[in-house]
Write an enzyme that holds these catalytic residues in place. Sequence first.
Site, PDB file in Angstrom:
ATOM      1  CG  HIS A   9       3.555   6.583  -4.567  1.00 62.70           C
ATOM      2  ND1 HIS A   9       2.414   5.815  -4.481  1.00 62.70           N
ATOM      3  CD2 HIS A   9       3.225   7.819  -4.167  1.00 62.70           C
ATOM      4  CE1 HIS A   9       1.434   6.585  -4.044  1.00 62.70           C
ATOM      5  NE2 HIS A   9       1.883   7.799  -3.839  1.00 62.70           N
ATOM      6  CG  ASP A  19      -7.387   3.210  -4.412  1.00 61.39           C
ATOM      7  OD1 ASP A  19      -7.569   2.715  -5.536  1.00 61.39           O
ATOM      8  OD2 ASP A  19      -6.277   3.269  -3.854  1.00 61.39           O
ATOM      9  CG  ASP A  45      -1.771   1.244   1.286  1.00 57.49           C
ATOM     10  OD1 ASP A  45      -2.502   1.472   0.305  1.00 57.49           O
ATOM     11  OD2 ASP A  45      -1.660   2.008   2.257  1.00 57.49           O
TER      12      ASP A  45
END
Length: 1509
Positions: free
Chosen positions: A529, A627, A526
């Site tokens: 980045h 999401d 999750d």
Amino acid sequence: MGHSKQIRILLLNEMEKLEKTLFRLEQGFELQFRLGPTLQGKAVTVYTNYPFPGEAFNREKFRCLEWENPTEREDDSDKYCKLNLQQAGSFQYYFLQGNEKSGGGYIVVDPILRVGADNHVLPLDCVTLQTFLAKCLGPFDEWESRLRVAKESGYNMIHFTPLQTLGLSRSCYSLADQLEVNPDFSRPNKKYTWTDVGQLVEKLKNEWNVLCITDVVYNHTAANSRWLQEHPESAYNLVNSPHLKPAWVLDRALWHLSCDVAEGKYKEKGVPALIENDHQMNCIRKIIWEDIFPKIQLWEFFQVDVHKAVEQFRGLLTQGNRKTTKPDPKQHLKIIQDPEYRRLGCTVDMNIALATFIPHDNGPAAVNECCNWFRKRIEELNSEKHQLVNYHQEQAVNCLLGNVFYERLAGHGPKLGPVTRKHPLVTRYFTFPFEEMSLSMEESMIHVPNKACFLMAHNGWVMGDDPLRNFAEPGSNVYLRRELICWGDSVKLRYGKKPEDCPYLWAHMKKYTEITATYFHGVRLDNCHSTPLHVAEYMLDAARKLQPNLYVVAELFTGSEDLDNIFVTRLGISSLIREAMSAYNSHEEGRLVYRYGGEPVGSFVQPCLRPLVPAIAHALFMDITHDNECPIVHRSAYDALPSSAIVSMASCASGSTKGYDELVPHQISVVSEERFYTKWNPGASPSSAGEVNFQSGIIAARCAINKLHQELGAKGFIQARNSVYVDQVDEDIVAVTRHSPSIHQSVVSVSRTAFRNPKTSFYSKEVPQMCIPGKIEEVVLEARTVERNTKPYRKDENSINGMPNITVEIREHIQLSESKIVKQAGVTTKGPNEYIQEIEFENLSPGSVIIFRVSLDPHAQVAVGILRNHLTQFSPHFKSGSLAADNSDPILKIPFASIASKLTLAEVNQVLYRCESEEQEDGGGCYNIPNWSSLKYAGLQGLMSVLAEIRPKNDLGHPFCDNLRSGDWMIDYVSNRLISRSGTIAEVGKWLQAMFFYLKQIPRYLIPCYFDAILIGAYTTLLDVAWKQMSSFIQNGSTFVKHLSLGSVQMCGVGKFPSLPLLSPALTDVPYRLNEITGQKEQCCVSLAAGLPHFSSGIFRCWGRDTFIALRGLLLITGRYLEARNIILAFASTLRHGLIPNLLGEGTHARYNCRDAVWWWLQCIQDYCKMVPNGIDILRCPVSRMYPTDDSAPLSAGTLDQPLFEVIQEAMQRHMQGIQFRERNAGPQIDRNMRDEGFNITAGVDEETGFVYGGNRFNCGTWMDKMGESDRARNKGTPATPRDGSAVEIVGLSKSAVRWLLELSQKNIFPYHEVTVERHGKVVRVSYDEWNRKIQANFEKLFYVSEDPSDVNEKHPNLVHKRGIYKDSYGASSPWCDYQLRPNFTIAMVVLLFVTFDTVYCGTYDNALDNDNYNLAKGFNYHQGPEWLWPVGYFLRAKLYFSRLMGPEATAKTIFLVKNVLSRHYVHLERSPWKGLPELTNENGQYCPFSCETQAWSIAVILETLYDL
């Protein structure tokens, strides 16, 4: 013949850092590291952290790889070190040159996923994943009934959001305890644990064939995590991150402002609690600038206390013992930031201050003046800080108002309504776990450690930020500038650089990772980045210890493939999540399918051993992620089916999110959704809110699509074609083809998207006709989105329900005639063997999908099977899909290798090579590709050179491929050209023709790849045939040696007309053939072309000098002794005036205008005698003299025979006697540029020195034979490189010949001990011994330019411009010519340089240029600047010879140099479409268009160098 093991080669190049390049490999592959041209010959060591077999992986532990050299030869072309890849993950390699790091990168090895009780492999491209929000699965004992929906829908992987205890916000990603199962899943009487979870996961794997993965969240923890209160050092707080204090003060001020707005205190200033317009937004801006910023004075955190600093400075100035230091102009006074970030706590360096502001005396006035200057400078520095903070504040206000606009005014925002404490004006950036107090009292806490440690920074993300930079660390102003899109429920975790920096946090998160890896098959990273790379590496290493084939997926928002690759390579990410929702229209959606997987239909078969090429990350292509916003809202409910079908046709992993298939018409929020998912019940009614079955949403179609996706992945449908059908009416139909390159079956899906709602938007009923190549076997699936008569959608309170009134009509595995979507299907042909089905649609309404299974036309299918069957002799790759045939042409029953093995090397020359002019001589030519160019060779090499460029890139759009698809011209050319010849060559042609018979029966789009496969098989077999006829040095040689040796085949051939004079009929083993026209037997000896394409045919093919410079390398070293003998004897027959011809002209058109050819010829005879078994016998071979006297007419072969030793003696005798004649037919008819004096030829031997001399200043008697041609530049008729006198290489060659004849005469092998000449009317005898001693005594004395300026042997000390070199000549008519530095001395013996240096050096040769420049016009600088290849060989050989005399250290250094120089030649040889080495290059190795593309002597000398190595 082919390998079956997959081997990839990674070429290492100097200073090549490939950390941002993704190299993907599979377990079972072998990876070979090889040296690129920049590293060959150098001491390179490769290190990797890939572990030894059976050892555990340790990221920090690198080992050195051993070099292997299969041929054990000295060149590095085949040297490699290897890894056998048996372990998944990310592995690093780097390499050293000596002790210096020179480059490196990463490799990623894919995991092998296994499912079922039998543990069968699930290929990554077969993955069909569905995401579930764990909290919506309800109590654990109900999970199976809810998860069954995924199983029944055909998914084989389930992705769970975290199963851990959630924080106060109830967000799926805000975890309060990483180690505990969410208590919500337990019942009052039953607590569920990780063991229960593990048992369910195992059951799903074994019984349902479903794998489970879950998220790991490393970046943050819930603000209410209990362990965080005990270990506040795990967060960014105001103790360990004091740089956040100004941002914290601003955050609290904004919180107080928000509370005041909520309480209506700013209503009269234009800001009510409910913000509704731009005017109110402007009022907020005004309040912040006028009330908030002046009150909190953030600039003070970055400023110096002026009064305090001035008083300190004054004290230092008035100290009695103050030392005055000299000012350093580089050091300026600047503010030193207070590490504790106290108001006005910053300082300056007083030493710099004292050195900058110096009083002119010690009096109080001077001190005061100095202090005032100091104060002024401090105030200026403070002002700069004030401006900087102002700049940050401007950004903070803009970000804050942007946030307010999105949350309260924007149409697509959440419209939060009035400002309240629950929904403040802006999200808080920091925790505040204390009772509220005034802002000034709150601020006092930031310097109290036991309170400040609980003031922690929240996490979030920063739009457009560098993902490799941690935005909470010092140096970042993200919190101060309010650039963070903040998650107010989570605290950002502070790991530091290593576990020792925060032991508890690292240990806690490692334990969390180990729990996950123990019970799940993979993880989704999750917020990948924003996760510090070194943290994720550490955690994944721990996970892979427990789950070696861990499947790792992540979604990256870096916006850059290079940055994505850093994460993929460092972490070993197996699949990157890609979203179809990012497509703005159906065209883009179709393009993404092609981008994320598959190679083009009709792609070339790639060899098992091939270069490792950069990859794009493997995709997990999802129609929607959890999401994302809801596609029904953004597009329409009708688009769910077509978009899911398009995504599923991608040749990669595919996925979706629970709720998409049920047509839930809103986003299922990861934060606020608390209802449960529906359960599976086959008997449930469509309107049942809590249960679903195949009648619900698109579930039935999804099941069929998922099964198809898995089938395509498992059965090798690896080729993809995306065609978006567009015309004026319709832009929403996307057709995707998946093709199996082994069985040549295709699956074609046609989807009509519905990005716009069909109920409210116009869609044409007219759908364009579609053409599908091949025969439609069945309709795999046809499905239409339709409305049904049920109650409309109403959001259920307990279950996450979908739209009951929309479903799919679905039919599977039906015949085309039964289809309700296809109106009719016609069959047409496109060309002779390509069947096309024309499909007319009638019910392809928006939201429809039809999928066809297509085979080749049965006739073509048989042809492909037979072709594949015959190709298995070359590679096992073609076994699948092959078909044995009894009625094939009988020639196909013979293996190609046994047909080819009967070819001679001269015949291989015709099959593989022959350039345009060679072929024209036989009445043909090279194949011309329209709109492109002609092939370099008529033989197979011409085609292979182009295919070698096209194949690795799969460049199916190349004009070459277009030509093959458009017609059979090229195919017929290849076979007919060979059939028109006789013997074995015709047999090869017939074999190809028989293969092409089947090739022509397959669809045109497949022809390039099968044409290539046939040619590769034939070509590699022919190369083996050639090498088997060569010497053991070649057969056991490196790839470089073998490929160079093909120069021998390339240059040595027999044309329609013989190029050599006829040999004596008394000579044995001379090859003969039948003349097709006369029917008579005629000699057909191989001749050696000087270079292609300029010197390849007619009278310009054979040159004495070129032939004998190249003969040792191309014929003797390669073991072609008979051909070498015949060429030596053929040239011997043309001896005239004691010379061998320069231009042979078949003997009858010979020109005797060179002084060196005879000495190269003698050198070759010497080499022949030494290298060939019983080679000395050549001296007694009969030579048919064409010109027994200088003036006799040419005699026919056999008229007058002499043994070779007599011809040799004549050449020696004539030189000692002296040679003087005028060329026959002198004048412009034989040379239009030569001046008249140039046609006068002289040569002789100096009585004093024994040196051979000759020539005059108007002719060129050596290889540097450029004659000026330009009237304009006034160089016509002037040699560019006059070398009359004694040329150094001729003296060296003559010394070699004299010494050798002396040795033979002493052994009575050569019957002459002396030469007899007439001088001044007397007979004079000169023994070979005397001649040898004369040269020996004078060479060094007269050729070496001594380092001693007073050397008595130096006749022209004024002309010396470089000492310690060898002269290029001695006794030239223009003495300056002797002193040129040229490469010729290396031929004689020594070392120095290999570009043709000269005092008039001009590096670019342009034979077409005619200007006023004397040194350049009409290529006058031919031998004075361009870099000739053949002297390189002599330079390197001389260097090797002398280094061995100097000892092991010098030898090792020289071998390094030689390898490095040769590696550049290897690269050129590999890349050149001519597969040769050029005559010359322009300066610094640049291409020269006037050079021969491949030159005999260039190849020969490099081969000789490798032989000497």
